[in-house]
Design a protein around this motif. Structure first.
Motif, PDB file in Angstrom:
ATOM      1  N   PRO A 144       3.487   5.594  -7.926  1.00  0.00           N
ATOM      2  CA  PRO A 144       2.754   6.584  -7.125  1.00  0.00           C
ATOM      3  C   PRO A 144       2.682   6.275  -5.628  1.00  0.00           C
ATOM      4  O   PRO A 144       2.559   7.201  -4.816  1.00  0.00           O
ATOM      5  CB  PRO A 144       1.350   6.565  -7.762  1.00  0.00           C
ATOM      6  CG  PRO A 144       1.599   6.171  -9.178  1.00  0.00           C
ATOM      7  CD  PRO A 144       2.725   5.179  -9.123  1.00  0.00           C
ATOM      8  N   SER A 145       2.757   5.003  -5.274  1.00  0.00           N
ATOM      9  CA  SER A 145       2.646   4.636  -3.855  1.00  0.00           C
ATOM     10  C   SER A 145       3.966   4.779  -3.096  1.00  0.00           C
ATOM     11  O   SER A 145       4.028   4.494  -1.906  1.00  0.00           O
ATOM     12  CB  SER A 145       2.154   3.192  -3.726  1.00  0.00           C
ATOM     13  OG  SER A 145       3.096   2.300  -4.318  1.00  0.00           O
ATOM     14  N   TRP A 146       5.018   5.212  -3.774  1.00  0.00           N
ATOM     15  CA  TRP A 146       6.335   5.300  -3.145  1.00  0.00           C
ATOM     16  C   TRP A 146       6.573   6.660  -2.511  1.00  0.00           C
ATOM     17  O   TRP A 146       6.149   7.691  -3.032  1.00  0.00           O
ATOM     18  CB  TRP A 146       7.437   5.055  -4.181  1.00  0.00           C
ATOM     19  CG  TRP A 146       7.544   3.654  -4.680  1.00  0.00           C
ATOM     20  CD1 TRP A 146       6.516   2.790  -4.967  1.00  0.00           C
ATOM     21  CD2 TRP A 146       8.747   2.943  -4.982  1.00  0.00           C
ATOM     22  NE1 TRP A 146       7.012   1.597  -5.425  1.00  0.00           N
ATOM     23  CE2 TRP A 146       8.370   1.659  -5.454  1.00  0.00           C
ATOM     24  CE3 TRP A 146      10.099   3.266  -4.918  1.00  0.00           C
ATOM     25  CZ2 TRP A 146       9.308   0.702  -5.840  1.00  0.00           C
ATOM     26  CZ3 TRP A 146      11.037   2.321  -5.303  1.00  0.00           C
ATOM     27  CH2 TRP A 146      10.638   1.049  -5.755  1.00  0.00           C
ATOM     28  N   LYS A 147       7.287   6.648  -1.394  1.00  0.00           N
ATOM     29  CA  LYS A 147       7.792   7.874  -0.772  1.00  0.00           C
ATOM     30  C   LYS A 147       9.308   7.721  -0.638  1.00  0.00           C
ATOM     31  O   LYS A 147       9.772   6.796   0.025  1.00  0.00           O
ATOM     32  CB  LYS A 147       7.175   8.106   0.612  1.00  0.00           C
ATOM     33  CG  LYS A 147       5.734   8.606   0.574  1.00  0.00           C
ATOM     34  CD  LYS A 147       5.236   8.929   1.971  1.00  0.00           C
ATOM     35  CE  LYS A 147       5.934  10.137   2.560  1.00  0.00           C
ATOM     36  NZ  LYS A 147       5.575  11.412   1.896  1.00  0.00           N
ATOM     37  N   VAL A 148      10.044   8.616  -1.270  1.00  0.00           N
ATOM     38  CA  VAL A 148      11.505   8.582  -1.189  1.00  0.00           C
ATOM     39  C   VAL A 148      11.943   9.447  -0.017  1.00  0.00           C
ATOM     40  O   VAL A 148      11.622  10.645   0.044  1.00  0.00           O
ATOM     41  CB  VAL A 148      12.154   9.082  -2.498  1.00  0.00           C
ATOM     42  CG1 VAL A 148      13.675   9.023  -2.388  1.00  0.00           C
ATOM     43  CG2 VAL A 148      11.676   8.245  -3.679  1.00  0.00           C
ATOM     44  N   LEU A 149      12.635   8.833   0.927  1.00  0.00           N
ATOM     45  CA  LEU A 149      13.070   9.522   2.139  1.00  0.00           C
ATOM     46  C   LEU A 149      14.591   9.621   2.183  1.00  0.00           C
ATOM     47  O   LEU A 149      15.290   8.690   1.765  1.00  0.00           O
ATOM     48  CB  LEU A 149      12.560   8.784   3.379  1.00  0.00           C
ATOM     49  CG  LEU A 149      11.040   8.589   3.478  1.00  0.00           C
ATOM     50  CD1 LEU A 149      10.699   7.797   4.734  1.00  0.00           C
ATOM     51  CD2 LEU A 149      10.319   9.931   3.480  1.00  0.00           C
ATOM     52  N   ASP A 150      15.083  10.709   2.691  1.00  0.00           N
ATOM     53  CA  ASP A 150      16.521  10.937   2.805  1.00  0.00           C
ATOM     54  C   ASP A 150      17.062  10.143   3.996  1.00  0.00           C
ATOM     55  O   ASP A 150      16.855  10.520   5.150  1.00  0.00           O
ATOM     56  CB  ASP A 150      16.801  12.427   2.983  1.00  0.00           C
ATOM     57  CG  ASP A 150      18.289  12.750   2.950  1.00  0.00           C
ATOM     58  OD1 ASP A 150      19.118  11.816   2.999  1.00  0.00           O
ATOM     59  OD2 ASP A 150      18.629  13.950   2.892  1.00  0.00           O
ATOM     60  N   ALA A 151      17.736   9.041   3.708  1.00  0.00           N
ATOM     61  CA  ALA A 151      18.226   8.150   4.770  1.00  0.00           C
ATOM     62  C   ALA A 151      19.403   8.738   5.541  1.00  0.00           C
ATOM     63  O   ALA A 151      19.865   8.130   6.502  1.00  0.00           O
ATOM     64  CB  ALA A 151      18.620   6.802   4.169  1.00  0.00           C
ATOM     65  N   ARG A 152      19.873   9.930   5.140  1.00  0.00           N
ATOM     66  CA  ARG A 152      20.948  10.586   5.887  1.00  0.00           C
ATOM     67  C   ARG A 152      20.417  11.315   7.118  1.00  0.00           C
ATOM     68  O   ARG A 152      21.198  11.729   7.972  1.00  0.00           O
ATOM     69  CB  ARG A 152      21.690  11.575   4.975  1.00  0.00           C
ATOM     70  CG  ARG A 152      22.446  10.918   3.829  1.00  0.00           C
ATOM     71  CD  ARG A 152      22.959  11.938   2.830  1.00  0.00           C
ATOM     72  NE  ARG A 152      21.857  12.621   2.158  1.00  0.00           N
ATOM     73  CZ  ARG A 152      22.019  13.517   1.187  1.00  0.00           C
ATOM     74  NH1 ARG A 152      23.238  13.825   0.777  1.00  0.00           N
ATOM     75  NH2 ARG A 152      20.962  14.087   0.624  1.00  0.00           N
TER      76      ARG A 152
ATOM     77  N   ASP B 165       0.828  -1.211   0.000  1.00  0.00           N
ATOM     78  CA  ASP B 165       0.000   0.000   0.000  1.00  0.00           C
ATOM     79  C   ASP B 165       0.858   1.255   0.000  1.00  0.00           C
ATOM     80  O   ASP B 165       0.435   2.297  -0.510  1.00  0.00           O
ATOM     81  CB  ASP B 165      -0.925  -0.006   1.222  1.00  0.00           C
ATOM     82  CG  ASP B 165      -1.912  -1.151   1.158  1.00  0.00           C
ATOM     83  OD1 ASP B 165      -2.744  -1.167   0.237  1.00  0.00           O
ATOM     84  OD2 ASP B 165      -1.833  -2.053   2.020  1.00  0.00           O
ATOM     85  N   ILE B 166       2.043   1.155   0.564  1.00  0.00           N
ATOM     86  CA  ILE B 166       2.989   2.263   0.536  1.00  0.00           C
ATOM     87  C   ILE B 166       4.393   1.673   0.559  1.00  0.00           C
ATOM     88  O   ILE B 166       4.636   0.638   1.200  1.00  0.00           O
ATOM     89  CB  ILE B 166       2.790   3.247   1.717  1.00  0.00           C
ATOM     90  CG1 ILE B 166       3.683   4.480   1.551  1.00  0.00           C
ATOM     91  CG2 ILE B 166       3.023   2.565   3.061  1.00  0.00           C
ATOM     92  CD1 ILE B 166       3.358   5.601   2.527  1.00  0.00           C
ATOM     93  N   VAL B 167       5.303   2.306  -0.181  1.00  0.00           N
ATOM     94  CA  VAL B 167       6.700   1.875  -0.212  1.00  0.00           C
ATOM     95  C   VAL B 167       7.567   3.034   0.258  1.00  0.00           C
ATOM     96  O   VAL B 167       7.523   4.122  -0.325  1.00  0.00           O
ATOM     97  CB  VAL B 167       7.144   1.458  -1.632  1.00  0.00           C
ATOM     98  CG1 VAL B 167       8.613   1.041  -1.627  1.00  0.00           C
ATOM     99  CG2 VAL B 167       6.270   0.326  -2.153  1.00  0.00           C
ATOM    100  N   PHE B 168       8.322   2.813   1.311  1.00  0.00           N
ATOM    101  CA  PHE B 168       9.301   3.794   1.758  1.00  0.00           C
ATOM    102  C   PHE B 168      10.650   3.414   1.150  1.00  0.00           C
ATOM    103  O   PHE B 168      11.218   2.366   1.475  1.00  0.00           O
ATOM    104  CB  PHE B 168       9.426   3.802   3.286  1.00  0.00           C
ATOM    105  CG  PHE B 168       8.202   4.302   4.001  1.00  0.00           C
ATOM    106  CD1 PHE B 168       7.787   5.612   3.860  1.00  0.00           C
ATOM    107  CD2 PHE B 168       7.447   3.449   4.803  1.00  0.00           C
ATOM    108  CE1 PHE B 168       6.644   6.088   4.511  1.00  0.00           C
ATOM    109  CE2 PHE B 168       6.324   3.906   5.470  1.00  0.00           C
ATOM    110  CZ  PHE B 168       5.918   5.230   5.324  1.00  0.00           C
ATOM    111  N   LEU B 169      11.146   4.245   0.245  1.00  0.00           N
ATOM    112  CA  LEU B 169      12.475   4.032  -0.322  1.00  0.00           C
ATOM    113  C   LEU B 169      13.456   4.883   0.473  1.00  0.00           C
ATOM    114  O   LEU B 169      13.436   6.115   0.392  1.00  0.00           O
ATOM    115  CB  LEU B 169      12.514   4.420  -1.799  1.00  0.00           C
ATOM    116  CG  LEU B 169      13.887   4.314  -2.472  1.00  0.00           C
ATOM    117  CD1 LEU B 169      14.406   2.874  -2.449  1.00  0.00           C
ATOM    118  CD2 LEU B 169      13.831   4.844  -3.899  1.00  0.00           C
TER     119      LEU B 169
END
Length: 215
Positions: free
Chosen positions: A175-183, A133-137
């Motif tokens: 569209p279901s992805w959220k790209v997050l800054d892993a730093r 349902d959601i992907v956190f990259l």
């Protein structure tokens, strides 16, 4: 899209973490499950590959460089490892349990394509899996992940490979992805993830399970 068993109104959410090795997926997925449970939301953590099954043990030996397999064979083993968990995934979602997953089919495709296999061929074995349902990259430059503890202990933890994988993850965004800054700090990332996860869990109570990855 299909539903399974009981009404979709009470189903759990499928929350997925993807990203290169050592980007923080295990830390953040574990923290999310702890938070959800603490707030009364039934949730469970799953990791792929699941190294406890017969197939998973073969994958584990391969990743630790104890056993060599050709690229097509290991790709299909990773896919089979996911398929053998699908009934359990569906049953848990239907029963209202939110599943938090550390790696899934997108990792399988990214790593195999990075080795030179065809994108469509790599996707085909996973067509029909339950969709997240959601992907956190969790994304960060490989210069950063390669400096983290443990980098290099397994077969794919080489900078050249990781750079290709990162590029492929960014190209595969949906569209279901959220790209997050892993730093970012562990706590800042956790706060972002919790907010989006709670929103997703609420939406899922009114939508059916998404069955049919890449169909």
């Amino acid at each position: 899209m299909a539903t399974f068993g009981r009404s979709a109104a009470k189903r759990g959410a499928f929350i997925l973490f993807e990203g290169c090795d050592r980007c923080g997926k295990t830390t953040q997925s574990s923290k999310l499950v702890e938070h959800l449970r603490a707030t009364g939301i039934a949730s469970e953590l799953m990791k792929f590959p699941n190294r406890d099954t017969t197939i998973g043990k073969m994958i584990d030996q391969y990743l630790k460089s104890g056993q060599d397999l050709d690229d097509q064979t290991i790709h299909l083993l990773f896919s089979a490892n996911r398929w053998e968990a699908m009934n359990d995934v569906r049953e848990k979602l239907i029963s209202g349990i939110t599943i938090v997953v550390d790696r899934y089919a997108f990792s399988g495709v990214a790593f195999s394509v990075a080795k030179g296999l065809d994108l469509k061929w790599c996707q085909n074995p996973d067509v029909g899996l339950v969709q997240p349902d959601i992907v956190f990259l969790l994304d960060m430059p490989i210069e950063g992940t390669s400096e983290r503890d443990g980098f290099g202990e397994e077969r794919y933890e080489k900078r050249s490979m990781q750079e290709k994988v990162r590029e492929l993850f960014l190209k595969m965004q949906e569209p279901s992805w959220k790209v997050l800054d892993a730093r970012k700090s562990i706590e800042d990332l956790h706060s972002e993830i919790v907010k989006s996860s709670i929103e997703t869990i609420g939406k899922c109570q009114k939508t059916p399970i998404k069955d049919g990855l890449w169909k």
